[in-house]
Every structure is written in structure tokens, then in C-alpha cells.
Design an enzyme around this catalytic site. Structure first.
Site, PDB file in Angstrom:
ATOM      1  N   ASP A  91       6.180  -2.840   2.870  1.00  0.00           N
ATOM      2  CA  ASP A  91       5.761  -1.908   1.837  1.00  0.00           C
ATOM      3  C   ASP A  91       4.358  -2.315   1.389  1.00  0.00           C
ATOM      4  O   ASP A  91       3.937  -3.452   1.612  1.00  0.00           O
ATOM      5  CB  ASP A  91       6.753  -1.986   0.671  1.00  0.00           C
ATOM      6  CG  ASP A  91       6.353  -1.092  -0.483  1.00  0.00           C
ATOM      7  OD1 ASP A  91       5.990   0.060  -0.224  1.00  0.00           O
ATOM      8  OD2 ASP A  91       6.391  -1.566  -1.637  1.00  0.00           O
TER       9      ASP A  91
ATOM     10  N   ASP B 206      12.741   0.437  -1.990  1.00  0.00           N
ATOM     11  CA  ASP B 206      12.882  -0.286  -0.724  1.00  0.00           C
ATOM     12  C   ASP B 206      14.316  -0.738  -0.470  1.00  0.00           C
ATOM     13  O   ASP B 206      14.630  -1.224   0.622  1.00  0.00           O
ATOM     14  CB  ASP B 206      11.971  -1.522  -0.714  1.00  0.00           C
ATOM     15  CG  ASP B 206      10.508  -1.163  -0.869  1.00  0.00           C
ATOM     16  OD1 ASP B 206      10.078  -0.199  -0.223  1.00  0.00           O
ATOM     17  OD2 ASP B 206       9.799  -1.846  -1.630  1.00  0.00           O
TER      18      ASP B 206
ATOM     19  N   ASP C 280       9.408  -4.778  -2.417  1.00  0.00           N
ATOM     20  CA  ASP C 280       9.653  -5.325  -3.753  1.00  0.00           C
ATOM     21  C   ASP C 280      10.218  -4.309  -4.730  1.00  0.00           C
ATOM     22  O   ASP C 280      10.532  -4.652  -5.857  1.00  0.00           O
ATOM     23  CB  ASP C 280       8.350  -5.880  -4.346  1.00  0.00           C
ATOM     24  CG  ASP C 280       7.426  -4.769  -4.838  1.00  0.00           C
ATOM     25  OD1 ASP C 280       7.379  -3.709  -4.178  1.00  0.00           O
ATOM     26  OD2 ASP C 280       6.768  -4.977  -5.869  1.00  0.00           O
TER      27      ASP C 280
END
Length: 805
Positions: free
Chosen positions: A494, A697, A693
Site C-alpha cells: 500500500d 488493507d 497499514d
């Protein structure tokens, strides 16, 4: 529940809601009508028959002992009961609480955490591995695992008995505390509760492994412990049938302490394992906790009331005030505001919502007030779908310790076969008393093959590796993560909070029309002192860090989604996007090229207008972590394929990817898209790790072969991942992979030690050397060999503390 409610006919729905409102009103006044309920329940068979609320006797309506409470008459059998009632009416009018409902709702599906293909509609044990089945989807208010409470109780209640048994076995003969035969009986009494009560669940699982023809570790534990105990009971109850060669310290050797210690250690291991397994549902519970409990519903007459979320139906109008969470998925019908959608997109910048825009349940409304029309409720909301995806992904993981399980199945059958052959070979062909020799040697085979070393081989390596990783800022959630991390060849990352810091930071200011860059920042920060927007906070923080003198803003006005206005030092200021500048008639053409360049680099751009003229622009961006370039270079050097997937716009994703030399990237990615990307790569044969994080996700972290969460991110991400990088530093992935390699080597070495001992010990215990040496391996020596094998495994596992990572 919402779907069922929404399908009621309107007239029925109205009646139920009206009744519900009356009920709530009664409770709201703290005057529950217990009296009427008690009077109604007090009616018994027969006209005019009543029940004394104190003693329960049947009384008639013409009883001389009567009183009234809360408008309800009560009848008593005597003056004594009447006095008791009048002294404390609440005690006798408050109905007894109903038994607590099951913590797990009806229709719950139970599955095995190791074998997800096992599913049934009631609790129980897995027929393949013996583990307790768990609900497929946990409840938010779920209590502690009942098996964990049971095993903990069995462990602590019997641990003192195990300790005393071991002390007696080791030192009793040295100090002459009692006669040898008496000591055997004392050990029998002490160890029996440990083996037969504390160890009963293990023997049940052992029996089930035979019943289901699925030999496993419980088979070994049950056979080994049972053999040691049964042999020792025989040696205590009928010592005369045993050859004197097996006498030691004035008695036939017994092994109650071995059986008790194995049971206690196994219970301890199960308690620790169940505690760790309970954390797998923490991610789902965190997601369930995100949803608000109530919603403010607007009625047809315009009246507003707070109702439980389960009362919200499709088509209801709901008000979302500043600082509140959006209750369900819907569409804005009135108002405008900035909504923090970080839980879905991972983007820290709030998104402007106006009439006609869609909003997502559990996202946070920041400044303005919104009226929305609900479109999706219950299990149809985005949050509920994320919960389902996380649950499904978690249950689709491969079982841990596959190698040990496969070996154990063959090993168990082999040991049982050798024990049976030993018994009959000695009984039929051995010297007298041949069948006694056969029994002793068969027991020795089972004892030396007791799965202590085999059972410790993997967990000891995992325990040491976990501690080693923690000291290096890498937290592993389970053994599967350590086992799989070394195989990873593809890493999905990410952007926000993983590659970048995850919070807005001032990048630069550009002045125009005679304004210096620092003056642009000073004026903008002075006005933004009145704003709570993350971009404004970044400007104020940057100005103060540079020591700029900020002035007090006047007439501050926030125009939701486009910017702010106000007066600073007698000047009329406006800070915001192009829409705000156009509304104020300010031409931004002079700085448009610089603005486009900054946006292409991933920055957010705001214009500053002073007294109706363009004064400059300010750029705020999410800076790349200082450790990210080095970490990516290290991973690429190891042959890891890196793919960036972010909820940010494609332009921002492209800019960050170019800066970090990432050739594969995707922008505007939703949680379902990340999950699909992981599945697609896995179907192509890749072993995928996902690093992120945010809440968005979580599904991909759970689905990937190894989920890696930043310790600086959300709890949901960390609970969904198998690996957490405490400092949020991607360089920890390389360290974790090195530790994974060292741990797997250590595990294989430990299994090798365990099998070497068994390969040498089992034939000796079976008596293969007796024809040549006349020596037999007694169960006492077998137990010693078993202990040595465990010690070697533990010593080897401790070497991992010196491993270089």
C-alpha cells in the site's frame, strides 16, 4: 435482521415501531410495569385465584391481607408476608432474570482453524486433527473460548500434584521418606487425577483419531501417556508379576511422573495455543466495533429521533452531524461536508461530499451536517462485506505444521505396529516369563516413542524465533507466517502509511504578484489556525517550525469541501481549491502550470487569495519514508517482485511509483480490488505477501500468504496480518525473511534429532540387542532417552538467538 425488518408490510412496520416506542418510553421513565406483569403472572387456575408474591401460596381475591403497589393490587396469605412485601416491594415485583442467551446465535457454522473444509452446525472437535471447532464469524461481545477456560482450570488444579509426583520420583528414595512400595501407591494417588481428569480430553481425541482413522499428535500423546500410566499402575498393584531385573530402589520402576508431566506440559501448550488462536478473530471484532450503534432518523413529519442501527431500513432519511459516523451506506440528499474515508480508501485526506454523492457506513463526518437516504443496511453495507471478506480469507489459510502432521501420521502407525510385533514376538519366542517380557518391551517402545521431542521440535523453534524477531522489530503472529515468509516472491505494498508517512506534510509555497514564499505560508497558516482540517494543520505546523509570526484570524468562515475565508491583519484572505478561487473571482492562471506539476508529483495544491488577487499557492503531500528506497532496493536484490496498490488517484500513484522506481502500480483501488489482486497473483503461482497499514488493507492482508502490517497503522490491519513491523519500516521484511530461513532450518534439525532418537531407541526398546548382549532397554531408560531427546531439541532451538538477521 435489517433485511427481514425491511420486508414487513408498512402498516405492520408502523404498529411494531409504535409498540416499540411505547416500550422504550416506559423504560426511559425508569418505571417498568413490573406490577402488572407480576399480577398477570400471579393468576392461577380457578376464578379469582391469586398467588402470594412473597411465599408463592395460592390465595383468593377476598383475602384479608391486601395492599396496592404502582396501581396493582396484591394479595397475601398472612400479615407476615404482607409486611415483608411492603418493606421492599421491588424485591417481589421485579421478575427474575431470564437465563442468559447463548453467546453464539442460532445458525452459526463451526469450522476447524486448521482444516477449514470441516464445517458443521454445532460445536465439537475436528475429526482430522482433534482441535476444537470455532464459529466461522465471531461475535463482537464474544466471551473467552470455553475450551481455553477448561484447559486452564485443569492445568492449574493439577499442576501441584504433578510437581509433588516429580519430587517424590526424583528424591523420595534418597531421603527415605517412606517405604518403596508405599511411595509407588502415593505416586499413583497423586498422578491419577492428573492423568484421568486433566488428561481426559487428550484421551478422548486419541480415541477419536482411531474412530476417524486419522492418526495425529493426539494419538501419540494418548498412547504414550496411557502406556506409561497403565504400566505403572500394573507395577504398583501387582509388582510380583514383573522380573526382578526391573526393580529399582526396592520396587518395580514406575513412571507416574512421566505421565503426569506429559499431561501438564500438553495442557500448558494448549492454553498458550488457544490464547494465540483467539487473536485471529480480533481483526473481525475491531471491524464490527467500527459501526455506530445508533442513527438519527428523520420521520415523515420532520421529527428526529435516535434509533438503534437495526431499526434503520432502506429508504430512511438520516441526519449525520459533525463528528458523527455515517450509520449506513447511502446517498447525500442535503448538505455538504468533508468525510474521512480512510477506513475504505486509506487516503488520509477527507473527501468532500455534496448532494448526490454516495457515503459509506462507519466513515467519519468531520465538519458539516449531512442528510442521507439509506441505500444498503445490515450485511449489504461495505463494512459488513469487508468483515465477510476478512473472515473468509482467514479461514482459507493452509494449516500450520503440515510437515509434522504428515510425519506424525506415518510415525504413529509405525510405532503401534512395532509395539504389537514386539509384544507377540517376545510372548511367542522369548524366554520365560515371555509374555511379561513382551508387555514390558511393548510399553518401552511406546514410552520411548512418546511425542515429546516431536511435539517440541516445531514450537520451540517458533518460540525462540518469535522472541528474536521481536527484538528486531518484527512480530510474528503464528508459525505459518514464519514458515511461509521465506517462500514469498511477490510483495504488494500500500502507499499511504506503508511507503509514505501517512500524514500530510507541508512541501512548499510559491508566491505570486509580489508576495514572497514565506509570506504566503505565514498568511495561510494564520488563517488556518481556525481550521481543524489535516491540510490546515500541516500548514500551521510548518509555519511554527519556521518561526513565522502568526496573527489572529477574524471572521473565519469554512466553505465545506472548497476552502476557508477570513481576515488577517486587515486583509481578506481565501485559501482553497480552484472552485473557491473561481467563486471569489480570482484568476489562478499565473500558477496553473506549477500547480499541475506539483499534482503530478503527488501533492495536494491550495491557492491563496489576498484582497481578491492571487497571492500564491501551497503544496502539501504525504512524504515518502526515509527508509523506503533502501528497503525496496534490498527486496528487489533478493528477487522480490514489488507491486504498489493504493486507494489514491492514478496521478498520485504514478508519481510515487516513479519516485521509488516501482514499475507495477495500481491507483483508485478499493478493498475488494486489493483482495482480487492477491487472489489473481496466487492463481498465477506467486507466493504473495501484502504490506499495509489501514482498515482498507485488512481483507488483502488476511488473504495473502503472508500479511505484513505497519506497527504505526491501525489495530485492524495488525490483527489481520501475520507479521507486524513495529517501527513501520519495510526494511524489517528482509530481516524477517532471513529469520524465516534460519527458523525452518532449525525446525528440520529438531525433527531430525527427534527421529534419530526414535530410530535408535525403538529397536533397542523392542529388544533387538537381547540375543547378542542379553540386555533389555527398560521403560526407565526409555523415559530417560525421551528426556534427552527433548533436551537436545530445546538446546538446538536456543541457538536461534544467535542467528544473524
Amino acid at each position: 435482521m435489517n433485511e427481514t425488518s425491511s420486508q414487513r408490510p408498512p402498516e405492520e412496520e408502523g404498529r411494531q415501531e409504535e409498540e416499540g416506542s411505547h416500550t422504550h418510553a416506559a423504560h426511559a421513565g425508569n418505571q417498568p410495569d413490573h406490577g402488572h406483569a407480576a399480577a398477570r403472572d400471579g393468576l392461577i387456575a380457578g376464578a379469582g385465584a391469586r398467588k402470594d408474591p412473597v411465599c408463592g401460596m395460592a390465595v383468593t381475591a377476598d383475602s384479608a391481607f391486601q395492599t396496592e403497589h404502582a396501581g396493582t393490587p396484591y394479595y397475601f396469605c398472612s400479615a407476615s408476608c404482607q409486611r415483608k412485601f411492603e418493606a421492599d416491594p421491588a424485591r417481589y415485583t421485579t421478575p427474575a432474570e431470564a437465563p442468559a442467551a447463548e453467546s453464539v446465535p442460532p445458525g452459526t457454522i463451526y469450522t476447524c482453524p486448521m482444516h477449514p473444509e470441516i464445517r458443521q452446525d454445532h460445536p465439537g472437535n475436528c475429526p482430522k486433527c482433534g482441535m476444537a471447532l470455532e464459529p466461522l464469524l465471531p461475535e463482537l461481545d464474544e466471551t473467552e473460548h470455553p475450551e481455553l477456560m477448561d484447559f486452564r482450570r485443569r492445568f492449574w488444579w493439577t499442576l501441584p500434584l504433578t510437581v509433588v509426583t516429580v519430587v517424590l520420583a526424583m528424591f523420595g528414595h534418597r531421603f527415605g521418606w517412606m517405604q518403596a512400595s508405599t511411595q509407588s501407591w502415593v505416586e499413583l494417588v497423586l498422578s491419577t487425577p492428573v492423568v484421568l481428569w486433566a488428561g481426559w480430553p487428550f484421551f478422548q481425541r486419541c480415541f477419536q483419531s482411531f474412530l476417524h482413522r486419522s492418526p495425529n499428535m493426539w494419538t501419540l500423546i494418548g498412547l504414550g501417556t496411557g502406556a506409561a500410566y497403565v504400566y505403572s499402575v500394573g507395577a504398583t498393584v501387582a509388582p510380583g508379576v514383573f522380573p526382578q531385573a526391573f526393580a529399582a530402589h526396592g520396587r518395580i520402576g514406575v513412571y507416574f511422573e512421566a505421565a503426569a508431566v506429559i499431561i501438564s506440559l500438553t495442557l500448558l501448550g494448549q492454553v498458550l495455543e488457544l490464547k494465540a488462536r483467539s487473536q485471529t478473530s480480533a481483526a473481525i471484532k475491531s471491524l464490527l466495533g467500527l459501526a455506530p450503534k445508533t442513527a438519527r432518523r428523520i420521520g415523515p413529519d420532520g421529527a428526529e429521533e435516535d434509533v438503534p442501527l437495526t431499526y434503520v431500513h432502506v429508504g430512511d432519511l438520516l441526519r449525520v452531524r459533525p463528528g458523527e459516523k455515517v450509520p449506513v451506506d447511502g446517498i447525500v440528499t442535503e448538505g455538504s461536508s468533508s468525510v474521512d474515508e480512510a477506513m475504505i480508501t486509506g487516503e488520509p485526506m477527507p473527501v468532500t461530499k455534496r448532494e448526490g454523492d454516495h457515503v459509506i457506513g462507519a466513515t467519519m463526518n468531520t465538519t458539516g451536517s449531512l442528510i442521507i437516504r439509506s441505500e444498503k443496511v445490515g450485511s449489504q453495507t461495505v463494512l459488513s462485506q469487508i468483515v465477510q471478506m476478512v473472515a473468509q480469507a482467514q479461514r482459507s489459510k493452509a494449516p500450520m505444521q503440515r510437515m509434522a502432521d504428515k510425519v506424525a501420521g506415518v510415525f504413529v502407525l509405525g510405532v503401534i505396529g512395532i509395539a504389537v510385533v514386539t509384544f507377540f514376538a517376545w510372548g511367542l519366542f522369548g524366554p520365560q516369563p515371555s509374555w511379561v517380557f513382551g508387555l514390558i518391551n511393548a510399553v518401552a517402545v511406546l514410552i520411548i516413542a512418546c511425542p515429546c521431542a516431536l511435539g517440541l521440535a516445531t514450537p520451540m523453534s517458533i518460540m525462540v524465533a518469535s522472541g528474536k524477531g521481536a527484538t528486531n522489530g518484527v512480530l510474528f503472529r503464528d508459525a505459518a507466517a514464519i514458515e511461509n515468509l521465506r517462500k514469498v516472491d511477490t510483495l504488494i505494498v500500500d502507499k499511504t502509511g506503508t511507503l509514505t508517512e501517512g500524514r500530510p506534510a507541508f512541501e512548499r509555497a510559491i508566491g505570486a504578484n509580489g508576495y514572497a514564499d514565506e509570506e504566503v505560508l505565514r498568511l495561510a497558516a494564520s488563517l488556518d489556525q481556525g481550521s481543524e482540517h489535516p491540510l490546515a494543520a500541516a500548514l500551521v505546523e510548518a509555519a511554527r517550525a519556521r518561526g513565522l509570526a502568526l496573527e489572529k484570524p477574524l471572521d473565519f468562515e469554512s466553505s465545506t469541501g472548497i476552502g476557508v475565508r477570513g481576515t488577517v491583519a486587515g486583509k481578506t484572505l481565501a485559501i482553497g481549491n480552484t472552485a473557491l478561487m473561481q467563486a471569489d473571482g480570482i484568476d489562478t492562471q499565473a500558477l496553473r502550470a506549477q500547480a499541475d506539476t506539483l499534482r503530478a508529483q503527488g501533492a495536494s495544491v491550495m491557492y491563496l487569495g489576498v484582497d481578491g488577487r492571487l497571492a500564491g499557492l501551497l503544496a502539501v503531500s504525504d512524504p515518502v519514508k526515509g527508509s523506503t528506497p533502501e528497503a525496496l532496493a534490498s527486496l528487489k536484490a533478493e528477487g522480490i517482485r514489488v507491486v504498489m496498490a493504493t486507494g489514491d488517484g492514478v496521478a498520485t500513484a504514478k508519481a510515487v511509483a516513479a519516485r521509488l522506481d516501482i514499475t507495477e502500480f495500481q491507483g483508485e483501488v478499493k478493498p475488494a480490488d486489493k483482495l482480487h489482486l492477491v487472489s489473481q497473483l496466487q492463481r498465477g503461482g506467486a507466493v504473495v505477501a501484502m504490506a499495509g497499514d489501514g482498515i482498507n488493507d485488512a481483507p488483502a492482508l488476511a488473504k495473502s500468504d503472508v500479511g505484513i502490517a505497519m506497527g504505526t497503522g491501525t489495530d485492524v490491519a495488525m490483527n489481520s496480518a501475520q507479521v507486524t513491523l513495529v517501527k513501520g519500516d519495510l526494511r524489517g521484511i528482509a530481516r524477517a525473511r532471513s529469520l524465516s530461513e534460519a527458523t525452518i532450518r532449525n525446525m528440520k534439525q529438531n525433527l531430525g534429532f527427534a527421529f534419530i532418537y526414535n530410530a535408535l531407541g525403538v529397536p533397542l526398546a523392542a529388544g533387538v540387542l537381547y540375543p547378542f548382549t542379553g540386555l533389555l532397554l527398560s521403560p526407565m531408560i526409555a523415559a530417560l532417552a525421551m528426556s534427552l531427546s527433548s533436551a537436545s531439541v530445546i538446546s538446538n532451538a536456543l541457538r536461534l538467538r544467535q542467528a544473524e538477521v
